[in-house]
Design an enzyme around this catalytic site. Structure first.
Site, PDB file in Angstrom:
ATOM      1  N   ASN A  93      -3.414   4.876  30.301  1.00  0.00           N
ATOM      2  CA  ASN A  93      -2.190   4.288  30.833  1.00  0.00           C
ATOM      3  C   ASN A  93      -1.812   3.133  29.909  1.00  0.00           C
ATOM      4  OD1 ASN A  93      -0.183   3.029  32.282  1.00  0.00           O
ATOM      5  ND2 ASN A  93      -1.494   2.364  33.970  1.00  0.00           N
ATOM      6  N   LYS A  96       0.827   1.318  29.886  1.00  0.00           N
ATOM      7  CA  LYS A  96       1.596   0.247  30.533  1.00  0.00           C
ATOM      8  C   LYS A  96       2.788  -0.168  29.642  1.00  0.00           C
ATOM      9  CE  LYS A  96      -2.598  -0.924  32.967  1.00  0.00           C
ATOM     10  NZ  LYS A  96      -3.450  -1.947  33.594  1.00  0.00           N
ATOM     11  N   GLU A 144      -8.762   2.706  41.821  1.00  0.00           N
ATOM     12  CA  GLU A 144      -8.740   1.563  40.912  1.00  0.00           C
ATOM     13  C   GLU A 144      -8.786   0.266  41.720  1.00  0.00           C
ATOM     14  OE1 GLU A 144      -6.785   2.648  36.962  1.00  0.00           O
ATOM     15  OE2 GLU A 144      -5.153   2.263  38.346  1.00  0.00           O
ATOM     16  N   GLY A 154      -7.951  -4.783  34.248  1.00  0.00           N
ATOM     17  CA  GLY A 154      -7.593  -5.757  33.217  1.00  0.00           C
ATOM     18  C   GLY A 154      -8.409  -7.036  33.277  1.00  0.00           C
TER      19      GLY A 154
END
Ligand code: PGA
Length: 269
Positions: free
Chosen positions: A11, A13, A179, A185
């Site tokens: 991903n 982002k 998640e 992150g």
């Protein structure tokens, strides 16, 4: 031994301009055969995919060939087919761009853009009804985990997000990604046991609600997955791959995680 597909999904982002996205996708496509070569005995099928921004889909598409190399994913999808919905991108538009699957309900959409379970439910139903594969994201906050409410939080998200989906649409086109928000992150990964226990709870809920069609879904883990922790997470069992943010932005680290998926024996169910 599981026959569920292992998905290794990136991903990206709001990262990578089109040229960078193309370069990263090309790097992944060219290294993939080697990364997945000589899998460990009993290794399930490993499929990879990347989700660039909408504007980088066209540049990425030539390196993403469904069923062969990498799948092309969108990071979101509209809840409605078409019409007066400024800023939205619908399923037909995604398919025209060569998209195979869409991420739905990512925690960043939920936290920053108001994607509620009710909206996620409409997006998910729309994507599945019109032939896209969908990766439904669920995950609890740190507060919820600290209170011991993580399992009920996630099961509520799951059931409310699936509320509009016809039970006949519960098949291989539905992928779940667990998640935990506190692991995204942050560099802080759920322990293999924490991830496995939640995956078991999700699988059991899907099994109770949809029978074998629910129980057989691939459930991915996401949150600070890196080449260094991928194997131990997969070895815990019941983890059918990853949704990867930061470590998917470079072809090398993405491929190292894909290689770990091909080289890690899964415990028998
Ligand atoms: P991360 O992101 O790997 O950078 O933690 C995961 C995600 O948001 O899907």
């Amino acid at each position: 031994m599981t026959t569920r597909i292992t998905w290794i999904l990136g991903n990206w982002k709001q990262n990578h301009l089109a040229a960078d996205a193309a370069e990263c996708a090309q790097g992944i496509a060219s290294g993939l055969e080697a990364a997945l070569a000589n899998p460990v005995a009993g290794c399930p099928e490993v499929r990879v995919g990347v989700a660039p921004t909408y504007l980088a889909l066209a540049a990425t598409a030539p390196f993403a060939r469904p069923a062969k190399d990498a799948w092309l994913l969108a990071q979101d999808v509209a809840a409605q087919e078409s019409g007066a919905f400024t800023g939205e991108v619908g399923v037909a538009m995604l398919k025209e761009a060569g998209v195979d699957a869409a991420i739905v309900g990512h925690s960043e959409r939920r936290a920053h853009f108001g994607d509620t379970n009710a909206l996620v439910a409409r997006k998910l139903a729309n994507a599945l009804a019109h032939g896209l594969t969908a990766v439904l994201c669920v995950g609890e906050s740190l507060e919820s985990r600290d209170k011991g409410e993580h399992e009920s939080t996630v099961i509520t998200q799951l059931s409310e997000s699936l509320a509009q989906v016809d039970s006949n649409a519960i098949d291989a086109r539905l992928v779940i990604a667990y998640e935990p928000v506190w692991a995204i992150g942050t560099g802080r990964t759920a322990s293999p046991e924490q991830a496995r226990d939640m995956h078991r709870a999700i699988r059991s809920h899907l099994g109770q609600t949809y029978g074998d069609a629910g129980r057989g879904r691939s459930i991915l883990y996401g949150g600070s997955v890196k080449p260094g922790n991928a194997a131990e997470l997969l070895a815990a069992g019941d983890i059918d791959g990853f949704l990867i943010g930061g470590a998917s932005l470079k072809a090398d680290s993405f491929l190292a995680i894909a290689a770990a998926a091909a080289q890690t024996a899964r415990p028998s169910a």
